[in-house]
Design a protein around this motif. Sequence first.
Motif, mmCIF file in Angstrom:
data_model
loop_
_atom_site.group_PDB
_atom_site.id
_atom_site.type_symbol
_atom_site.label_atom_id
_atom_site.label_comp_id
_atom_site.label_asym_id
_atom_site.label_seq_id
_atom_site.Cartn_x
_atom_site.Cartn_y
_atom_site.Cartn_z
ATOM 1 N N LYS A 2 0.835 -1.198 0.000
ATOM 2 C CA LYS A 2 0.000 0.000 0.000
ATOM 3 C C LYS A 2 0.869 1.246 0.000
ATOM 4 O O LYS A 2 0.631 2.216 -0.731
ATOM 5 C CB LYS A 2 -0.924 -0.033 1.208
ATOM 6 C CG LYS A 2 -1.816 1.190 1.322
ATOM 7 C CD LYS A 2 -2.708 1.085 2.537
ATOM 8 C CE LYS A 2 -3.593 2.325 2.647
ATOM 9 N NZ LYS A 2 -4.462 2.247 3.847
ATOM 10 N N MET A 3 1.900 1.263 0.819
ATOM 11 C CA MET A 3 2.771 2.426 0.935
ATOM 12 C C MET A 3 3.516 2.653 -0.385
ATOM 13 O O MET A 3 3.718 3.803 -0.821
ATOM 14 C CB MET A 3 3.754 2.218 2.076
ATOM 15 C CG MET A 3 3.095 2.138 3.449
ATOM 16 S SD MET A 3 2.212 3.648 3.851
ATOM 17 C CE MET A 3 3.531 4.828 3.835
ATOM 18 N N MET A 9 2.026 7.126 -6.725
ATOM 19 C CA MET A 9 0.982 8.085 -7.113
ATOM 20 C C MET A 9 1.403 9.499 -6.761
ATOM 21 O O MET A 9 1.183 10.451 -7.507
ATOM 22 C CB MET A 9 -0.338 7.727 -6.438
ATOM 23 C CG MET A 9 -0.899 6.385 -6.885
ATOM 24 S SD MET A 9 -2.326 5.872 -5.922
ATOM 25 C CE MET A 9 -3.491 7.098 -6.480
ATOM 26 N N LYS A 10 2.037 9.666 -5.598
ATOM 27 C CA LYS A 10 2.504 10.999 -5.205
ATOM 28 C C LYS A 10 3.597 11.485 -6.167
ATOM 29 O O LYS A 10 3.666 12.659 -6.527
ATOM 30 C CB LYS A 10 3.019 10.964 -3.776
ATOM 31 C CG LYS A 10 1.921 10.808 -2.750
ATOM 32 C CD LYS A 10 2.514 10.788 -1.350
ATOM 33 C CE LYS A 10 1.408 10.634 -0.325
ATOM 34 N NZ LYS A 10 1.974 10.577 1.057
ATOM 35 N N ALA A 11 4.495 10.566 -6.582
ATOM 36 C CA ALA A 11 5.574 10.928 -7.505
ATOM 37 C C ALA A 11 5.012 11.385 -8.851
ATOM 38 O O ALA A 11 5.490 12.355 -9.457
ATOM 39 C CB ALA A 11 6.519 9.741 -7.698
ATOM 40 N N ALA A 12 3.944 10.670 -9.301
ATOM 41 C CA ALA A 12 3.322 11.060 -10.578
ATOM 42 C C ALA A 12 2.724 12.457 -10.479
ATOM 43 O O ALA A 12 2.802 13.267 -11.406
ATOM 44 C CB ALA A 12 2.254 10.036 -10.972
ATOM 45 N N GLN A 60 -7.870 8.590 -7.138
ATOM 46 C CA GLN A 60 -9.013 7.968 -6.480
ATOM 47 C C GLN A 60 -9.228 6.539 -6.979
ATOM 48 O O GLN A 60 -9.527 5.634 -6.206
ATOM 49 C CB GLN A 60 -10.283 8.805 -6.711
ATOM 50 C CG GLN A 60 -10.259 10.169 -6.034
ATOM 51 C CD GLN A 60 -10.297 10.078 -4.537
ATOM 52 O OE1 GLN A 60 -10.739 9.057 -3.981
ATOM 53 N NE2 GLN A 60 -9.823 11.126 -3.865
ATOM 54 N N GLN A 61 -9.096 6.321 -8.295
ATOM 55 C CA GLN A 61 -9.251 4.965 -8.834
ATOM 56 C C GLN A 61 -8.178 4.020 -8.281
ATOM 57 O O GLN A 61 -8.444 2.880 -7.933
ATOM 58 C CB GLN A 61 -9.190 5.007 -10.360
ATOM 59 C CG GLN A 61 -10.395 5.672 -11.027
ATOM 60 C CD GLN A 61 -10.255 5.753 -12.526
ATOM 61 O OE1 GLN A 61 -9.183 5.468 -13.084
ATOM 62 N NE2 GLN A 61 -11.336 6.156 -13.213
ATOM 63 N N GLY A 62 -6.953 4.493 -8.223
ATOM 64 C CA GLY A 62 -5.888 3.657 -7.659
ATOM 65 C C GLY A 62 -6.118 3.323 -6.194
ATOM 66 O O GLY A 62 -5.856 2.195 -5.738
ATOM 67 N N LEU A 63 -6.645 4.294 -5.436
ATOM 68 C CA LEU A 63 -6.919 4.056 -4.014
ATOM 69 C C LEU A 63 -8.016 3.016 -3.835
ATOM 70 O O LEU A 63 -7.925 2.122 -2.978
ATOM 71 C CB LEU A 63 -7.309 5.376 -3.352
ATOM 72 C CG LEU A 63 -7.302 5.414 -1.822
ATOM 73 C CD1 LEU A 63 -5.896 5.125 -1.306
ATOM 74 C CD2 LEU A 63 -7.776 6.772 -1.330
ATOM 75 N N ARG A 64 -9.081 3.084 -4.654
ATOM 76 C CA ARG A 64 -10.153 2.097 -4.570
ATOM 77 C C ARG A 64 -9.638 0.713 -4.942
ATOM 78 O O ARG A 64 -9.996 -0.301 -4.319
ATOM 79 C CB ARG A 64 -11.322 2.505 -5.477
ATOM 80 C CG ARG A 64 -12.164 3.639 -4.906
ATOM 81 C CD ARG A 64 -13.482 3.773 -5.678
ATOM 82 N NE ARG A 64 -13.239 4.214 -7.051
ATOM 83 C CZ ARG A 64 -13.203 5.486 -7.434
ATOM 84 N NH1 ARG A 64 -13.376 6.457 -6.538
ATOM 85 N NH2 ARG A 64 -13.011 5.796 -8.705
ATOM 86 N N SER A 65 -8.819 0.618 -5.946
ATOM 87 C CA SER A 65 -8.251 -0.676 -6.346
ATOM 88 C C SER A 65 -7.386 -1.265 -5.229
ATOM 89 O O SER A 65 -7.421 -2.469 -4.957
ATOM 90 C CB SER A 65 -7.431 -0.500 -7.624
ATOM 91 O OG SER A 65 -6.794 -1.724 -7.982
ATOM 92 N N LEU A 66 -6.616 -0.404 -4.569
ATOM 93 C CA LEU A 66 -5.767 -0.872 -3.466
ATOM 94 C C LEU A 66 -6.611 -1.413 -2.322
ATOM 95 O O LEU A 66 -6.291 -2.459 -1.726
ATOM 96 C CB LEU A 66 -4.873 0.267 -2.990
ATOM 97 C CG LEU A 66 -3.954 -0.050 -1.811
ATOM 98 C CD1 LEU A 66 -2.966 -1.158 -2.198
ATOM 99 C CD2 LEU A 66 -3.188 1.205 -1.380
ATOM 100 N N LYS A 67 -7.703 -0.749 -1.963
ATOM 101 C CA LYS A 67 -8.585 -1.216 -0.893
ATOM 102 C C LYS A 67 -9.181 -2.581 -1.218
ATOM 103 O O LYS A 67 -9.299 -3.451 -0.353
ATOM 104 C CB LYS A 67 -9.696 -0.195 -0.653
ATOM 105 C CG LYS A 67 -9.216 1.084 0.035
ATOM 106 C CD LYS A 67 -10.377 2.036 0.301
ATOM 107 C CE LYS A 67 -9.900 3.286 1.012
ATOM 108 N NZ LYS A 67 -11.023 4.242 1.277
ATOM 109 N N LYS A 68 -9.574 -2.798 -2.484
ATOM 110 C CA LYS A 68 -10.135 -4.090 -2.867
ATOM 111 C C LYS A 68 -9.100 -5.207 -2.725
ATOM 112 O O LYS A 68 -9.400 -6.309 -2.235
ATOM 113 C CB LYS A 68 -10.644 -4.025 -4.311
ATOM 114 C CG LYS A 68 -11.885 -3.154 -4.485
ATOM 115 C CD LYS A 68 -12.340 -3.155 -5.928
ATOM 116 C CE LYS A 68 -13.589 -2.304 -6.109
ATOM 117 N NZ LYS A 68 -14.044 -2.267 -7.534
ATOM 118 N N LYS A 69 -7.866 -4.941 -3.118
ATOM 119 C CA LYS A 69 -6.816 -5.967 -3.012
ATOM 120 C C LYS A 69 -6.515 -6.304 -1.550
ATOM 121 O O LYS A 69 -6.329 -7.467 -1.194
ATOM 122 C CB LYS A 69 -5.556 -5.478 -3.728
ATOM 123 C CG LYS A 69 -5.699 -5.382 -5.236
ATOM 124 C CD LYS A 69 -4.400 -4.900 -5.868
ATOM 125 C CE LYS A 69 -4.545 -4.819 -7.394
ATOM 126 N NZ LYS A 69 -3.293 -4.338 -8.027
#
Length: 438
Positions: A2-3, A9-12, A60-69
């Motif tokens: 997760k980290m 994402m922050k780097a992008a 936001q999409q990446g965060l939702r995907s991470l929560k599902k995993k």
Amino acid sequence: MKMELLSRMKAAGVVTLMMMMISLHQIYSSSAQECPPTHDLLNSLRQVEKMLAVHETSYQQGLRSLKKKISALHNSTMAVFKIASCPKPDPPAHGRRLGRVFGIGHEVHFLCKSGYELIGPRTRVCLESLKWSGQQPMCRRLNSTANSLPSFSPASPSSSTSSSSSFPASAALSASSSATSLSHQSPTSSSPSSSVRPSHCTHFLGSTRCTCDVGFTISGRDNNICTDIDECHLFPLGQPGRLCVHQCVNTPGSFHCICPSGYDLTRDGRGCTDIDECENRMHNCTADQLCVNTYGGFQCVTVECPRMKNATYIKTSSMRCERNPCMLGDKACTQAPNSISFHFLSVVSNMSAPRILFRVSAARVLGDTLRFGLAGDRGRGHFSVQRSGRQTGTLLLVTPIKGPATLEAEVEMSELEHNTLLGRYLTKVTLFVSPYEF
């Protein structure tokens, strides 16, 4: 994981902002001497706004995907743990289970309530087969006549009953709920087969772990033997931390205490309390005798008025005799005690001294002087009389007495008027000393 994704994402986002800053810098640098047109600035700001919106949506999409995993990983892990565990074992009736984790290699322990003994293993282990080791234990009421399971029943006790007849049945109670009933066993020894038994071994992941029941210590070259711990030997009588007040009897895995005749075992199973045979009508005294309870027994005493040459006495109560009036001029009669009282005291052996035993008081004083002292030679080595008030004298025990023993003391109170004797009052005190210190 997760980290790491958040860092990317922050780097992008930082790269995007840098690109926008470079674009703005180019706009400003293209016209170094004159101000840029207003529409160019507005177009640049709109482009930055669109890029930020796209970046926020991607974040936001990446965060939702991470929560599902993460949720899927958590569910799969819990499913593995749920599968690799034994079913929840039930506690035995009249007992309880200790332990809340039922995974492979974990242990649960079983205990019984007071008044019950455990039949079966005290510890069970969850095996790789997802089954518990051993058999389901049960709690059996102490002194029960029902047959226990043959695989767990102790060896038959010794047939010797040489000392059981000298103790009351109520005194031979176990001080531990884990001890087996020994109402017919000799209090001095236990059979060897009950004192040594095999240990409980569990094999798990190539290792072996052996345990013993409570009251046993593990021994042997391979830890395969359980030897009884002699609690009575570890805590002998007369030493600090002793287990029993009177007599300790070792039993396989435990011990119990015994009291002498005339005593009952206390609730804690270790002390002894005296039985009042007189109050409970357990004596054999006749109607004209007085029952005196003592520590560990009783005494039947007969109170009789003394016979003197020139004085006669009459019994005015069960514990008092009074002198009849004397003939005029009968000096020997007037020198005799006006009254004689009888008192009986019960004490334990080796009672600490000095100690107050009895007080004698005058209800009213006719003369000007009262004197107190010991009459005769009885008990002078053990007793003393002291003045404790204007009208009161005290009988003291000055030296400890080892029982069993019976001692007598006579406390005399004399009333005088100008050194002339007006009357003598005698109190006879009988002391019954128990053979026990409790």
